[in-house]
Design an enzyme around this catalytic site. Structure first.
Site, PDB file in Angstrom:
ATOM      1  CG  ASP A 183      47.292  34.719  45.014  1.00  0.00           C
ATOM      2  OD1 ASP A 183      46.873  34.092  44.025  1.00  0.00           O
ATOM      3  OD2 ASP A 183      48.427  35.207  45.071  1.00  0.00           O
ATOM      4  CG  HIS A 184      42.470  33.175  41.189  1.00  0.00           C
ATOM      5  ND1 HIS A 184      42.943  34.363  40.711  1.00  0.00           N
ATOM      6  CD2 HIS A 184      42.729  32.257  40.235  1.00  0.00           C
ATOM      7  CE1 HIS A 184      43.455  34.178  39.518  1.00  0.00           C
ATOM      8  NE2 HIS A 184      43.343  32.907  39.200  1.00  0.00           N
ATOM      9  CG  HIS A 246      48.599  34.662  40.698  1.00  0.00           C
ATOM     10  ND1 HIS A 246      47.651  34.790  41.676  1.00  0.00           N
ATOM     11  CD2 HIS A 246      48.057  35.221  39.594  1.00  0.00           C
ATOM     12  CE1 HIS A 246      46.600  35.421  41.188  1.00  0.00           C
ATOM     13  NE2 HIS A 246      46.824  35.687  39.924  1.00  0.00           N
TER      14      HIS A 246
END
Ligand SMILES: NC(=O)c1ccc[n+]([C@@H]2O[C@H](COP(=O)([O-])OP(=O)(O)OC[C@H]3O[C@@H](n4cnc5c(N)ncnc54)[C@H](OP(=O)(O)O)[C@@H]3O)[C@@H](O)[C@H]2O)c1
Length: 507
Positions: A183-184, A246
């Protein structure tokens, strides 16, 4: 970042794709620049098109020049390009994996005996299971005397059922401590800073609870539309694309209890407890806590933009939401009756991601007659575009009269630490290389967030999405969602430093 890195072979599945070009190659370049790629490490680029090493390297250099924040240094590029090998194969073709195995063996035989492997799936999600099954069949997943790790891009499934099926297939080939679900957002500096802000500062710790906090607002807004991602986005929508991953991460980092240590398992254990404490709701209740919208045409930055349904690769009568707002309650000791309001969308007024911690207001007895649009005390964590933290409080306006106004103290990340903050992918790739799973999503987290999102998605299956003007802050219903609780969305404000930064970069 430290420099105790093992040599490894990074195999990128989908190495000619958008993600590899825009994010992975620039990140690998930066890691090489920082000497964080071991000199014996190699990168195997796995994709379908037929090309040789030289052609792929040429295209990689072009991508790095286009997408890296930094000017390419020839020496660094030479070192990186010598590490890159192109491997042409179809994801479905087992022969391609057998050839890959031989290639890996050849590389390992020339190195110091270590044959560590990172399988990075920058591939369309529909191929995740195919690739995993072929890695298992070909014996590539098993490593003797070396480690092997597998990295998944989002989305991890498109609902709970598909996520479970995918996870089951992965578990047949890899152990949980070998699985890295990206999950950047977790690689972003200000997101990592949340734990420091909360647990390293004695001034915030005692007030971070229901006694002092009125509510929390989280906004992840984009001014862009679907761009080239229409195919994927029309099947996904804002709820699954942004909230399921996110925004759930942002909620848990804001709300979690202090972990026993910063080890991955301890942090993940506390995170999942937050999701488990989110107040359950019925399908009928979804309309009271969730709002959706889809952008119509409008104006952004003085430019006319078209409606979602007129975009490329979007169904003409699409009912997909490009905006979602939610009100969630966390029924635990710390947060009882402190609502968390979330909103996210495309083609909104501006690109911004921030968390607003809104504190309860003092009784206004003393200053009621002297206020000028007074707002509550707020702590604002700005994740993008310019990163920083602001504290809003009340102060007297200079002059003979007692007039009180809102003022802010700003911490500007780039002003203090310079522009060299590692990009999220740089940090995450580095963490995979050193085997640190803290910034990756555990299966428990995926499972619980899908449970919440599936319920809303099911309730939205029938019924029509409402439209909002591109360039606005979303549909009116999103305002109603918060206003019926006698609260309002706070407009994101740029810090005083953002203009200074802008000026310094244009000079
Ligand atoms: N792009 C983003 O900004 C972004 C952001 C977040 C997450 N992601 C995720 O990252 C992953 C990759 O996305 P992307 O945008 O980079 O996709 P993309 O541009 O469509 O690239 C797909 C890649 O997969 C390869 N490929 C497709 N079918 C293949 C097959 N049958 N056999 C072998 N190779 C095949 C393509 O190779 P050829 O070019 O040789 O056909 C290409 O390298 C997806 O899971 C996506 O959800 C992307």
């Amino acid at each position: 970042m430290e420099k105790n890195i093992d040599p490894c072979i990074i195999i990128i599945f989908g190495a000619t794709g958008d993600l590899t070009n825009r994010k992975l190659l620039p990140a690998l370049y930066k890691l090489e620049f920082e000497s964080l790629l071991h000199k014996e490490s190699k990168i195997i680029a796995f994709a379908r098109k037929s090309k040789d090493n030289e052609q792929f390297r040429k295209e990689s250099l072009k991508a790095i020049k286009n997408f890296s924040k930094f000017k390419v240094n020839n020496e660094v590029w030479k070192r990186l390009s010598n590490k890159i090998v192109y491997h042409q194969s179809e994801f479905q073709d087992i022969k391609g994996y057998n050839k890959l195995k031989n290639l890996i063996k050849k590389i390992c035989s020339k190195s110091s005996g270590k044959c560590n492997r990172i399988f990075y799936l920058a591939a369309p999600p529909s191929f995740f299971e195919v690739i995993i099954n072929n890695l298992k069949k070909s014996g590539l997943a098993i490593s003797e005397k070396s480690w092997s790790r597998v990295v998944f891009e989002k989305p991890f499934g498109h609902d709970l059922k598909s996520a479970k099926k995918l996870n089951k297939a992965i578990k047949k080939a890899f152990k949980e401590n070998e699985i890295y679900r990206i999950d950047h957002y977790l690689g972003k500096e200000l997101v990592q800073n949340l734990l420091v802000l909360r647990f390293a500062n004695s001034i915030f710790d005692p007030i971070w609870n229901k006694k002092y906090i009125d509510h929390v607002q989280i906004t992840v807004a984009e001014d862009l539309g679907v761009e080239t991602r229409g195919n994927y986005y029309d099947k996904s929508g804002a709820l699954k694309d942004i909230i399921q991953n996110h925004m759930m991460q942002l909620i848990v980092l804001t709300a979690m209890e202090p972990p026993v240590s910063l080890d991955a398992d301890d942090v993940r254990e506390e995170k999942v407890k937050v999701l488990r404490s989110i107040r359950a709701f019925t399908l009928k209740e979804v309309s009271k806590i969730a709002v959706r919208g889809q952008y119509g045409s409008g104006t952004i930055n003085n430019k006319r933009v078209k409606a979602y349904r007129e975009e490329d690769k979007i169904e003409k009568n699409s009912n997909t939401e490009t905006f979602a707002a939610l009100k969630l309650n966390i029924d635990n000791w710390r947060w009882l009756n402190v609502p968390f309001y979330l909103r996210t969308g495309k083609r909104l007024k501006e690109r911004v991601a921030e968390i607003n911690i809104v504190f309860k207001q003092n009784p206004g007895i003393l200053f009621n007659e002297h206020v000028k649009n007074i707002e509550p005390n707020m702590l604002i964590v700005r994740i993008q575009p310019e990163e920083g933290i602001s504290l809003q409080f009340s102060a007297k306006i200079p002059g003979k009269k007692m007039i009180v106004d809102n003022v802010r103290m700003d911490f500007c990340h780039e002003c203090k630490f310079g522009p060299n903050t590692p990009d999220a992918y740089e940090r995450l790739l580095y963490d995979v290389m050193i085997g640190d799973q803290t910034l990756f999503t555990s299966w428990d987290m995926v499972e619980h967030s899908w449970k919440i999102v599936d319920k809303i998605s099911k309730a939205w299956k029938n019924g029509k999405v409402t439209s909002y003007n591109a360039g606005s802050w979303g549909p009116k219903e999103a305002d109603v969602l918060i206003e019926k609780d006698k609260r309002k969305w706070y407009k994101p404000q740029k810090s005083i430093y953002s203009t200074l930064l802008q000026n310094s970069t244009t000079q």
